[in-house]
Design a protein around this motif. Sequence first.
Motif, PDB file in Angstrom:
ATOM      1  N   ALA A 282       0.850  -1.190   0.000  1.00  0.00           N
ATOM      2  CA  ALA A 282       0.000   0.000   0.000  1.00  0.00           C
ATOM      3  C   ALA A 282       0.887   1.242   0.000  1.00  0.00           C
ATOM      4  O   ALA A 282       1.763   1.383   0.851  1.00  0.00           O
TER       5      ALA A 282
ATOM      6  N   GLN B 287      -2.779   1.197   5.789  1.00  0.00           N
ATOM      7  CA  GLN B 287      -1.910   2.353   5.933  1.00  0.00           C
ATOM      8  C   GLN B 287      -0.758   2.275   4.937  1.00  0.00           C
ATOM      9  O   GLN B 287      -0.352   1.181   4.540  1.00  0.00           O
TER      10      GLN B 287
ATOM     11  N   THR C 106      -5.920   3.010   0.502  1.00  0.00           N
ATOM     12  CA  THR C 106      -5.626   3.579   1.823  1.00  0.00           C
ATOM     13  C   THR C 106      -6.619   4.672   2.232  1.00  0.00           C
ATOM     14  O   THR C 106      -6.440   5.292   3.283  1.00  0.00           O
TER      15      THR C 106
END
Length: 447
Positions: free
Chosen positions: A384, A425, A391
Amino acid sequence: MRILIVGAGDVGFQLGKRLSREQHDITIIDSNPDKVRRAAEQLDGLAIEGSGDSYRVLMQAGLRDADVVAAVTDNDDANLMACRLAKASGVEVTIARVRNAEFTAPDFPLTPEQLGADHIIHPEREAANAILRLLQETSATHVIDLEQGKIEVIGLILEPDSPLVGPSLAELGARYKRPPVQIVAVERNHETIIPKGSDRLYPGDLVFAVCAPEYAKEFFGLAGKHKKPRMNKIMILGGGMIARFIAEALAGMATIKIIEHDLARAERLAGCLPHALVIHGDGTDLDLLDAEDLDEMDAFVAVTGDDENNIIATLLALQHHVKRPIALVNRVAYLPILPKIGLNSVISKQMLTVNAVQQFIQHRQVAAIASLPGIEGQMIEYIAREGTRITQKPLRHVKFPRSAVIGAVLRNGRVLIPDGDTILQPGDRAVIFALPQAVPELDRLFS
């Protein structure tokens, strides 16, 4: 992405098939007209007949416009030359399939960059590492390590008395207080299923689960499996590089017998493996196997260059009740049918190479890719990044592909099993099981 594949054999063809399905612009080169014809007829891309280490042919194939060159022929020199020509022409990423173990040895005087390749893939070493993982996890049909062993993907077959059989997955989660494991795929009646909370498991299901390694033993217990004693006696059919890598890795840890039909190769192998017993003979000869105490072996590993011999010999080992029979099978068309005849632990050198090449191609957002033999989908580890769509909101509000599921998230070295309220995250590594049709949308979510 524009990708130029040098070599239209099994590896190049499967790589082209996968990449074109993911909507990359591919061109494939091979000097064999039959392979070029097959690629032209079955792949969504351009197929060119010619030598992949020819600058003229590479230019004809659009070398200067390519983002990636993947040279995957059976010829090391041709692959490295293609990569050198690509680098000299400004190609950003070059990948070479190389069989010569010296090129990847720590003391080799030239770096991959000096050889012209950003990434070098050694198929035999990839196969040996996969077999060693299966030998370590003796209750599993498949074991894949991700993130240097911080996450494990485990495949196992459910027996009729397994505690996992019967209740829904949601009921199982509540019964076991939501353990740190996620079942991401089930192979049932030759169909791949991504299970939901209301789904139930049945005897004979081939189940794939994602968990932290420290929980693997407990998961085996929940599934009704118990880790068997480690492999002390191992018989290997075939005396090639894979057998040598396995024997070297297990030196001093197990008794190794290697059967090799070629006398000169058997003698060479005996000279470099003093801790192993090397036998000259035919590994499909039942009398020889009986004489060498096959029924006393903990594991039998067939790694010759002949798929049919590997399959036959491994079936013989099954008849002798060897606890862990493993077959190397490179013909991709065989992989879906082997579980039907009882061969559940199968390694494909070709598909391992395709996985490695694909990972390097998608290296910006993908940390790892692994195929599951006989299963339609793949395990993909996405990273991510800051500002990506994945996110921005909790997973329950993300338009996630129905044919994919997040099995686990690695965050700051810890394994999390996500739920609908989880927000990924930046820097998180998400381990996802995905069917082919889901990959383009996943790429968009993570890129």
